[in-house]
Design an enzyme around this catalytic site. Structure first.
Site, PDB file in Angstrom:
ATOM      1  N   TYR A 198       3.177  17.569  14.627  1.00 56.39           N
ATOM      2  CA  TYR A 198       2.722  16.187  14.863  1.00 56.39           C
ATOM      3  C   TYR A 198       1.295  16.161  15.441  1.00 56.39           C
ATOM      4  O   TYR A 198       0.463  15.359  15.024  1.00 56.39           O
ATOM      5  CB  TYR A 198       3.716  15.528  15.811  1.00 56.39           C
ATOM      6  N   SER A 252      -2.683   9.595  17.757  1.00 50.14           N
ATOM      7  CA  SER A 252      -1.785   9.621  18.914  1.00 50.14           C
ATOM      8  C   SER A 252      -2.441  10.412  20.037  1.00 50.14           C
ATOM      9  O   SER A 252      -3.288  11.281  19.788  1.00 50.14           O
ATOM     10  CB  SER A 252      -0.475  10.318  18.516  1.00 50.14           C
ATOM     11  N   ASP A 304       7.627   5.543  -0.468  1.00 49.95           N
ATOM     12  CA  ASP A 304       7.403   6.709   0.386  1.00 49.95           C
ATOM     13  C   ASP A 304       5.909   7.026   0.302  1.00 49.95           C
ATOM     14  O   ASP A 304       5.408   7.363  -0.780  1.00 49.95           O
ATOM     15  CB  ASP A 304       8.244   7.882  -0.142  1.00 49.95           C
ATOM     16  N   ARG A 358       9.538  -1.797  11.292  1.00 49.63           N
ATOM     17  CA  ARG A 358       9.900  -1.881  12.722  1.00 49.63           C
ATOM     18  C   ARG A 358       8.735  -1.356  13.576  1.00 49.63           C
ATOM     19  O   ARG A 358       7.727  -0.881  13.037  1.00 49.63           O
ATOM     20  CB  ARG A 358      11.165  -1.062  12.982  1.00 49.63           C
ATOM     21  N   GLY A 393       4.931   1.635   7.082  1.00 46.60           N
ATOM     22  CA  GLY A 393       5.886   1.830   8.174  1.00 46.60           C
ATOM     23  C   GLY A 393       6.080   0.548   8.959  1.00 46.60           C
ATOM     24  O   GLY A 393       6.244   0.563  10.183  1.00 46.60           O
ATOM     25  N   ALA A 394       6.085  -0.590   8.245  1.00 48.61           N
ATOM     26  CA  ALA A 394       6.055  -1.894   8.921  1.00 48.61           C
ATOM     27  C   ALA A 394       7.428  -2.538   9.057  1.00 48.61           C
ATOM     28  O   ALA A 394       7.537  -3.708   9.410  1.00 48.61           O
ATOM     29  CB  ALA A 394       5.092  -2.825   8.201  1.00 48.61           C
ATOM     30  N   ALA A 429      -1.161  16.933  12.754  1.00 50.64           N
ATOM     31  CA  ALA A 429      -1.334  15.787  11.852  1.00 50.64           C
ATOM     32  C   ALA A 429      -2.178  14.700  12.517  1.00 50.64           C
ATOM     33  O   ALA A 429      -3.090  14.134  11.889  1.00 50.64           O
ATOM     34  CB  ALA A 429       0.034  15.219  11.457  1.00 50.64           C
ATOM     35  N   LYS A 430      -1.899  14.418  13.788  1.00 56.75           N
ATOM     36  CA  LYS A 430      -2.606  13.326  14.455  1.00 56.75           C
ATOM     37  C   LYS A 430      -4.066  13.695  14.755  1.00 56.75           C
ATOM     38  O   LYS A 430      -4.940  12.813  14.765  1.00 56.75           O
ATOM     39  CB  LYS A 430      -1.868  12.925  15.733  1.00 56.75           C
TER      40      LYS A 430
HETATM   41  N1  LIG Z   1       5.750   5.108  19.688  1.00 57.50           N
HETATM   42  C1  LIG Z   1       4.785   5.837  20.242  1.00 57.50           C
HETATM   43  O1  LIG Z   1       4.818   6.129  21.441  1.00 57.50           O
HETATM   44  C2  LIG Z   1       3.640   6.322  19.405  1.00 57.50           C
HETATM   45  C3  LIG Z   1       2.588   6.983  20.066  1.00 57.50           C
HETATM   46  C4  LIG Z   1       1.518   7.445  19.325  1.00 57.50           C
HETATM   47  C5  LIG Z   1       1.467   7.249  17.971  1.00 57.50           C
HETATM   48  N2  LIG Z   1       2.497   6.618  17.341  1.00 57.50           N
HETATM   49  C6  LIG Z   1       2.390   6.462  15.890  1.00 57.50           C
HETATM   50  O2  LIG Z   1       2.475   5.092  15.548  1.00 57.50           O
HETATM   51  C7  LIG Z   1       3.099   4.959  14.280  1.00 57.50           C
HETATM   52  C8  LIG Z   1       4.309   4.043  14.383  1.00 57.50           C
HETATM   53  O3  LIG Z   1       5.196   4.567  15.359  1.00 57.50           O
HETATM   54  P1  LIG Z   1       6.515   3.808  15.858  1.00 57.50           P
HETATM   55  O4  LIG Z   1       6.732   4.245  17.247  1.00 57.50           O
HETATM   56  O5  LIG Z   1       6.431   2.370  15.537  1.00 57.50           O
HETATM   57  O6  LIG Z   1       7.609   4.546  14.943  1.00 57.50           O
HETATM   58  P2  LIG Z   1       9.004   4.069  14.306  1.00 57.50           P
HETATM   59  O7  LIG Z   1       9.772   5.307  14.065  1.00 57.50           O
HETATM   60  O8  LIG Z   1       9.612   2.985  15.119  1.00 57.50           O
HETATM   61  O9  LIG Z   1       8.533   3.426  12.917  1.00 57.50           O
HETATM   62  C9  LIG Z   1       7.964   4.222  11.909  1.00 57.50           C
HETATM   63  C10 LIG Z   1       8.214   3.547  10.567  1.00 57.50           C
HETATM   64  O10 LIG Z   1       7.627   4.382   9.548  1.00 57.50           O
HETATM   65  C11 LIG Z   1       8.525   4.411   8.446  1.00 57.50           C
HETATM   66  N3  LIG Z   1       8.306   5.608   7.634  1.00 57.50           N
HETATM   67  C12 LIG Z   1       8.606   6.889   7.965  1.00 57.50           C
HETATM   68  N4  LIG Z   1       8.302   7.707   6.955  1.00 57.50           N
HETATM   69  C13 LIG Z   1       7.806   6.938   5.947  1.00 57.50           C
HETATM   70  C14 LIG Z   1       7.331   7.212   4.654  1.00 57.50           C
HETATM   71  N5  LIG Z   1       7.312   8.465   4.171  1.00 57.50           N
HETATM   72  N6  LIG Z   1       6.891   6.177   3.888  1.00 57.50           N
HETATM   73  C15 LIG Z   1       6.932   4.912   4.364  1.00 57.50           C
HETATM   74  N7  LIG Z   1       7.357   4.584   5.600  1.00 57.50           N
HETATM   75  C16 LIG Z   1       7.807   5.592   6.377  1.00 57.50           C
HETATM   76  C17 LIG Z   1       9.920   4.407   9.098  1.00 57.50           C
HETATM   77  O11 LIG Z   1      10.914   4.029   8.165  1.00 57.50           O
HETATM   78  C18 LIG Z   1       9.710   3.409  10.235  1.00 57.50           C
HETATM   79  O12 LIG Z   1      10.003   2.087   9.837  1.00 57.50           O
HETATM   80  C19 LIG Z   1       3.456   6.378  13.822  1.00 57.50           C
HETATM   81  O13 LIG Z   1       2.414   6.876  12.992  1.00 57.50           O
HETATM   82  C20 LIG Z   1       3.493   7.129  15.125  1.00 57.50           C
HETATM   83  O14 LIG Z   1       3.279   8.505  14.926  1.00 57.50           O
HETATM   84  C21 LIG Z   1       3.582   6.147  18.025  1.00 57.50           C
END
Ligand SMILES: NC(=O)c1ccc[n+]([C@@H]2O[C@H](COP(=O)([O-])OP(=O)(O)OC[C@H]3O[C@@H](n4cnc5c(N)ncnc54)[C@H](O)[C@@H]3O)[C@@H](O)[C@H]2O)c1
Length: 253
Positions: free
Chosen positions: A154, A142, A63, A16, A13-14, A157-158
Protein backbone atom coordinates in the site's frame (compact mmCIF):
# COMPACT_ATOMS: atom_id res chain seq x y z
CA UNK A 1 -17.76 25.51 -22.28
CA UNK A 2 -20.97 27.52 -22.46
CA UNK A 3 -22.44 28.71 -19.18
CA UNK A 4 -25.29 26.18 -19.50
CA UNK A 5 -23.02 23.15 -19.92
CA UNK A 6 -22.31 21.08 -16.85
CA UNK A 7 -18.89 19.58 -16.20
CA UNK A 8 -18.89 15.82 -15.81
CA UNK A 9 -16.88 14.14 -13.06
CA UNK A 10 -15.98 10.49 -12.51
CA UNK A 11 -15.29 9.39 -8.94
CA UNK A 12 -13.97 5.84 -8.60
CA UNK A 13 -14.71 3.76 -5.52
CA UNK A 14 -17.69 6.03 -4.90
CA UNK A 15 -20.13 3.47 -3.47
CA UNK A 16 -19.06 4.38 0.07
CA UNK A 17 -16.55 6.19 2.26
CA UNK A 18 -14.39 9.00 0.91
CA UNK A 19 -15.51 8.35 -2.68
CA UNK A 20 -19.20 8.63 -1.81
CA UNK A 21 -18.64 11.88 0.14
CA UNK A 22 -16.62 13.24 -2.77
CA UNK A 23 -19.29 12.33 -5.35
CA UNK A 24 -21.97 14.06 -3.26
CA UNK A 25 -19.75 17.11 -2.76
CA UNK A 26 -18.83 17.46 -6.44
CA UNK A 27 -22.51 17.17 -7.37
CA UNK A 28 -23.26 19.97 -4.88
CA UNK A 29 -20.59 22.01 -6.73
CA UNK A 30 -22.69 21.61 -9.90
CA UNK A 31 -20.96 18.62 -11.53
CA UNK A 32 -22.80 15.71 -13.09
CA UNK A 33 -21.17 12.73 -11.38
CA UNK A 34 -20.45 9.19 -12.52
CA UNK A 35 -20.43 7.09 -9.36
CA UNK A 36 -18.12 4.24 -10.29
CA UNK A 37 -17.47 1.15 -8.20
CA UNK A 38 -16.95 -2.60 -8.64
CA UNK A 39 -20.66 -3.38 -8.36
CA UNK A 40 -23.12 -1.03 -10.04
CA UNK A 41 -25.92 -1.81 -7.59
CA UNK A 42 -23.68 -0.81 -4.66
CA UNK A 43 -23.60 2.74 -6.11
CA UNK A 44 -27.34 3.17 -5.58
CA UNK A 45 -27.17 5.01 -2.25
CA UNK A 46 -24.66 7.56 -3.51
CA UNK A 47 -26.65 8.17 -6.69
CA UNK A 48 -29.86 8.58 -4.69
CA UNK A 49 -28.20 11.06 -2.31
CA UNK A 50 -27.15 13.15 -5.31
CA UNK A 51 -30.45 13.02 -7.17
CA UNK A 52 -32.46 13.67 -3.98
CA UNK A 53 -30.51 16.92 -3.65
CA UNK A 54 -31.37 17.85 -7.24
CA UNK A 55 -28.13 16.71 -8.89
CA UNK A 56 -27.34 14.42 -11.83
CA UNK A 57 -25.58 11.10 -11.26
CA UNK A 58 -25.00 7.79 -12.99
CA UNK A 59 -24.08 4.47 -11.38
CA UNK A 60 -21.31 2.68 -13.26
CA UNK A 61 -19.96 -0.78 -12.42
CA UNK A 62 -16.31 -1.36 -13.34
CA UNK A 63 -13.04 -2.72 -12.00
CA UNK A 64 -10.53 0.11 -12.41
CA UNK A 65 -7.70 -2.42 -12.82
CA UNK A 66 -9.34 -3.98 -15.90
CA UNK A 67 -8.47 -2.19 -19.13
CA UNK A 68 -11.56 -3.24 -21.10
CA UNK A 69 -13.93 -2.39 -18.25
CA UNK A 70 -12.32 1.03 -17.85
CA UNK A 71 -12.68 1.71 -21.57
CA UNK A 72 -16.35 0.67 -21.55
CA UNK A 73 -17.11 2.64 -18.38
CA UNK A 74 -15.63 5.88 -19.69
CA UNK A 75 -17.45 5.46 -23.03
CA UNK A 76 -20.70 4.95 -21.14
CA UNK A 77 -20.17 8.05 -19.02
CA UNK A 78 -19.40 10.14 -22.12
CA UNK A 79 -22.54 8.85 -23.86
CA UNK A 80 -24.94 9.12 -20.91
CA UNK A 81 -23.66 12.09 -18.89
CA UNK A 82 -21.28 13.89 -21.22
CA UNK A 83 -17.51 14.03 -21.78
CA UNK A 84 -15.77 13.62 -18.40
CA UNK A 85 -13.29 16.37 -17.54
CA UNK A 86 -12.95 15.78 -13.78
CA UNK A 87 -11.49 12.51 -12.51
CA UNK A 88 -10.98 11.43 -8.92
CA UNK A 89 -8.97 8.22 -8.64
CA UNK A 90 -10.19 7.10 -5.23
CA UNK A 91 -10.84 3.33 -5.56
CA UNK A 92 -8.67 1.41 -3.13
CA UNK A 93 -8.11 -1.81 -1.24
CA UNK A 94 -5.90 -2.97 1.61
CA UNK A 95 -4.04 -6.29 1.82
CA UNK A 96 -1.88 -5.55 4.87
CA UNK A 97 0.80 -7.93 6.07
CA UNK A 98 4.40 -7.85 7.20
CA UNK A 99 6.78 -8.26 4.28
CA UNK A 100 7.81 -11.82 5.11
CA UNK A 101 4.15 -12.90 5.11
CA UNK A 102 2.93 -10.79 2.18
CA UNK A 103 1.81 -12.90 -0.76
CA UNK A 104 2.59 -11.97 -4.34
CA UNK A 105 -1.16 -11.88 -4.98
CA UNK A 106 -1.63 -9.30 -2.21
CA UNK A 107 1.18 -7.19 -3.66
CA UNK A 108 -0.32 -7.38 -7.16
CA UNK A 109 -3.89 -6.66 -6.01
CA UNK A 110 -2.95 -3.47 -4.18
CA UNK A 111 -0.59 -2.17 -6.87
CA UNK A 112 -3.20 -3.15 -9.47
CA UNK A 113 -6.14 -1.23 -7.99
CA UNK A 114 -4.29 1.89 -6.86
CA UNK A 115 -1.57 2.37 -9.45
CA UNK A 116 -2.68 0.47 -12.55
CA UNK A 117 -6.26 1.62 -11.86
CA UNK A 118 -5.29 5.30 -11.67
CA UNK A 119 -3.14 4.89 -14.77
CA UNK A 120 -5.89 3.22 -16.84
CA UNK A 121 -8.57 5.69 -15.75
CA UNK A 122 -6.34 8.74 -16.32
CA UNK A 123 -5.11 7.56 -19.73
CA UNK A 124 -8.66 6.90 -20.88
CA UNK A 125 -10.23 10.09 -19.54
CA UNK A 126 -7.44 12.48 -20.60
CA UNK A 127 -8.59 12.35 -24.23
CA UNK A 128 -11.83 14.05 -23.22
CA UNK A 129 -9.92 16.58 -21.11
CA UNK A 130 -7.51 17.45 -23.92
CA UNK A 131 -10.45 17.85 -26.35
CA UNK A 132 -12.15 20.20 -23.88
CA UNK A 133 -8.89 22.06 -23.09
CA UNK A 134 -9.85 21.60 -19.43
CA UNK A 135 -9.28 18.85 -16.92
CA UNK A 136 -8.88 18.15 -13.22
CA UNK A 137 -7.35 14.91 -11.96
CA UNK A 138 -7.09 14.13 -8.24
CA UNK A 139 -5.38 10.97 -7.03
CA UNK A 140 -5.86 9.58 -3.53
CA UNK A 141 -2.48 9.07 -1.93
CA UNK A 142 -2.11 8.49 1.83
CA UNK A 143 0.02 9.32 4.84
CA UNK A 144 1.15 5.70 4.40
CA UNK A 145 3.18 6.92 1.39
CA UNK A 146 5.73 7.97 4.02
CA UNK A 147 6.04 4.36 5.21
CA UNK A 148 3.81 2.25 7.45
CA UNK A 149 4.42 -1.08 9.13
CA UNK A 150 2.50 -3.90 7.46
CA UNK A 151 1.80 -1.91 4.31
CA UNK A 152 4.76 -2.47 1.95
CA UNK A 153 2.30 -2.88 -0.94
CA UNK A 154 0.00 0.00 0.00
CA UNK A 155 2.77 2.49 0.88
CA UNK A 156 4.56 1.70 -2.40
CA UNK A 157 1.32 2.29 -4.32
CA UNK A 158 0.51 5.51 -2.48
CA UNK A 159 4.06 6.87 -2.90
CA UNK A 160 3.91 5.82 -6.55
CA UNK A 161 0.72 7.83 -7.00
CA UNK A 162 2.58 10.96 -5.90
CA UNK A 163 5.16 10.55 -8.68
CA UNK A 164 2.41 9.66 -11.13
CA UNK A 165 0.51 12.83 -10.16
CA UNK A 166 3.52 15.09 -10.65
CA UNK A 167 4.25 13.56 -14.05
CA UNK A 168 0.65 14.03 -15.21
CA UNK A 169 0.87 17.66 -14.08
CA UNK A 170 3.99 18.15 -16.22
CA UNK A 171 2.64 16.35 -19.30
CA UNK A 172 -0.93 17.64 -19.30
CA UNK A 173 -0.51 21.21 -18.08
CA UNK A 174 -0.36 22.67 -21.57
CA UNK A 175 -3.80 21.19 -22.29
CA UNK A 176 -5.47 22.98 -19.40
CA UNK A 177 -5.33 19.87 -17.22
CA UNK A 178 -4.14 19.91 -13.61
CA UNK A 179 -3.22 16.85 -11.53
CA UNK A 180 -2.95 16.86 -7.75
CA UNK A 181 -2.88 14.32 -4.95
CA UNK A 182 -4.72 14.33 -1.66
CA UNK A 183 -3.05 12.25 1.03
CA UNK A 184 -5.39 11.54 3.94
CA UNK A 185 -4.30 10.45 7.38
CA UNK A 186 -6.76 8.43 9.49
CA UNK A 187 -10.30 8.77 8.10
CA UNK A 188 -13.20 6.86 9.70
CA UNK A 189 -14.53 4.59 6.94
CA UNK A 190 -15.12 0.89 6.30
CA UNK A 191 -11.43 0.67 5.35
CA UNK A 192 -10.18 1.77 8.79
CA UNK A 193 -12.95 -0.26 10.46
CA UNK A 194 -11.57 -3.33 8.71
CA UNK A 195 -8.08 -2.49 9.95
CA UNK A 196 -9.40 -2.24 13.52
CA UNK A 197 -11.02 -5.65 13.15
CA UNK A 198 -7.80 -7.13 11.73
CA UNK A 199 -5.76 -5.97 14.75
CA UNK A 200 -8.49 -7.15 17.15
CA UNK A 201 -9.66 -3.73 18.41
CA UNK A 202 -13.15 -2.24 18.58
CA UNK A 203 -13.52 0.57 16.05
CA UNK A 204 -14.33 3.18 18.74
CA UNK A 205 -11.18 2.33 20.72
CA UNK A 206 -9.14 2.24 17.52
CA UNK A 207 -10.36 5.72 16.56
CA UNK A 208 -9.71 7.09 20.07
CA UNK A 209 -6.15 5.74 19.99
CA UNK A 210 -5.57 7.31 16.59
CA UNK A 211 -7.12 10.65 17.62
CA UNK A 212 -4.80 10.92 20.63
CA UNK A 213 -1.82 10.97 18.23
CA UNK A 214 -3.31 13.59 15.86
CA UNK A 215 -2.65 17.30 16.61
CA UNK A 216 -6.32 18.33 16.12
CA UNK A 217 -7.27 15.46 18.47
CA UNK A 218 -9.83 13.78 16.26
CA UNK A 219 -9.85 11.36 13.37
CA UNK A 220 -10.84 12.55 9.92
CA UNK A 221 -14.24 12.27 8.27
CA UNK A 222 -14.86 11.55 4.58
CA UNK A 223 -16.06 15.15 4.16
CA UNK A 224 -12.66 16.44 5.33
CA UNK A 225 -11.13 14.79 2.26
CA UNK A 226 -14.00 15.71 -0.07
CA UNK A 227 -13.46 19.38 0.83
CA UNK A 228 -9.84 19.23 -0.33
CA UNK A 229 -10.81 17.39 -3.51
CA UNK A 230 -13.49 20.00 -4.23
CA UNK A 231 -10.83 22.70 -4.13
CA UNK A 232 -8.47 20.90 -6.53
CA UNK A 233 -11.28 20.09 -8.98
CA UNK A 234 -12.65 23.64 -9.02
CA UNK A 235 -12.58 25.77 -12.17
CA UNK A 236 -10.58 28.39 -10.25
CA UNK A 237 -7.75 26.02 -9.17
CA UNK A 238 -6.09 26.05 -12.60
CA UNK A 239 -2.73 27.36 -11.33
CA UNK A 240 -2.34 24.67 -8.67
CA UNK A 241 -0.87 21.48 -10.10
CA UNK A 242 1.44 18.65 -9.15
CA UNK A 243 0.81 19.17 -5.44
CA UNK A 244 0.40 16.66 -2.63
CA UNK A 245 -1.90 17.87 0.15
CA UNK A 246 -1.85 15.91 3.40
CA UNK A 247 -5.29 15.96 5.01
CA UNK A 248 -4.29 14.49 8.33
CA UNK A 249 -5.13 16.87 11.16
CA UNK A 250 -1.51 17.91 11.51
CA UNK A 251 1.83 18.07 9.71
CA UNK A 252 3.49 14.96 8.33
CA UNK A 253 7.09 14.52 7.21
N1 LIG B 1 -9.77 5.71 5.21
C1 LIG B 1 -8.54 6.19 5.39
O1 LIG B 1 -8.09 6.39 6.52
C2 LIG B 1 -7.68 6.49 4.20
C3 LIG B 1 -6.44 7.11 4.44
C4 LIG B 1 -5.62 7.41 3.37
C5 LIG B 1 -6.01 7.12 2.09
N2 LIG B 1 -7.20 6.51 1.87
C6 LIG B 1 -7.55 6.21 0.48
O2 LIG B 1 -8.78 6.83 0.15
C7 LIG B 1 -9.47 6.02 -0.80
C8 LIG B 1 -10.86 5.68 -0.28
O3 LIG B 1 -10.73 5.03 0.97
P1 LIG B 1 -11.98 4.65 1.90
O4 LIG B 1 -11.47 4.68 3.29
O5 LIG B 1 -13.16 5.44 1.52
O6 LIG B 1 -12.15 3.10 1.49
P2 LIG B 1 -13.42 2.13 1.41
O7 LIG B 1 -12.88 0.76 1.52
O8 LIG B 1 -14.48 2.56 2.35
O9 LIG B 1 -13.95 2.40 -0.08
C9 LIG B 1 -13.18 2.04 -1.20
C10 LIG B 1 -14.12 1.81 -2.37
O10 LIG B 1 -13.32 1.43 -3.50
C11 LIG B 1 -13.99 0.38 -4.19
N3 LIG B 1 -13.05 -0.41 -4.98
C12 LIG B 1 -12.11 -1.26 -4.52
N4 LIG B 1 -11.47 -1.84 -5.54
C13 LIG B 1 -12.02 -1.35 -6.68
C14 LIG B 1 -11.78 -1.57 -8.05
N5 LIG B 1 -10.84 -2.44 -8.46
N6 LIG B 1 -12.53 -0.89 -8.96
C15 LIG B 1 -13.49 -0.04 -8.55
N7 LIG B 1 -13.76 0.23 -7.26
C16 LIG B 1 -13.03 -0.43 -6.33
C17 LIG B 1 -14.64 -0.44 -3.06
O11 LIG B 1 -15.67 -1.27 -3.57
C18 LIG B 1 -15.12 0.66 -2.12
O12 LIG B 1 -16.43 1.08 -2.43
C19 LIG B 1 -8.59 4.79 -1.04
O13 LIG B 1 -7.78 5.01 -2.18
C20 LIG B 1 -7.76 4.75 0.21
O14 LIG B 1 -6.55 4.05 -0.01
C21 LIG B 1 -8.05 6.19 2.90
Amino acid sequence: MSSTEQRVAIVTGAARGIGAATAVRLAAEGRAVAVLDLDETACKDTVEAITAAGGRALAVGADVADEAQVQAAVERVAAELGAPTVLVNNAGVLRDNLLFKMSTADWDTVLGVHLRGAFLMSRTVQKHMVDAAFGRIVNLSSSSALGNRGQANYSAAKAGLQGFTKTLAIELGKFGVTANAVAPGFIATDMTAATAARVGMGFEDFQAAAASQIPVQRVGRPDDVANAIAFFTGDDAGFVSGQVLYVAGGPLD
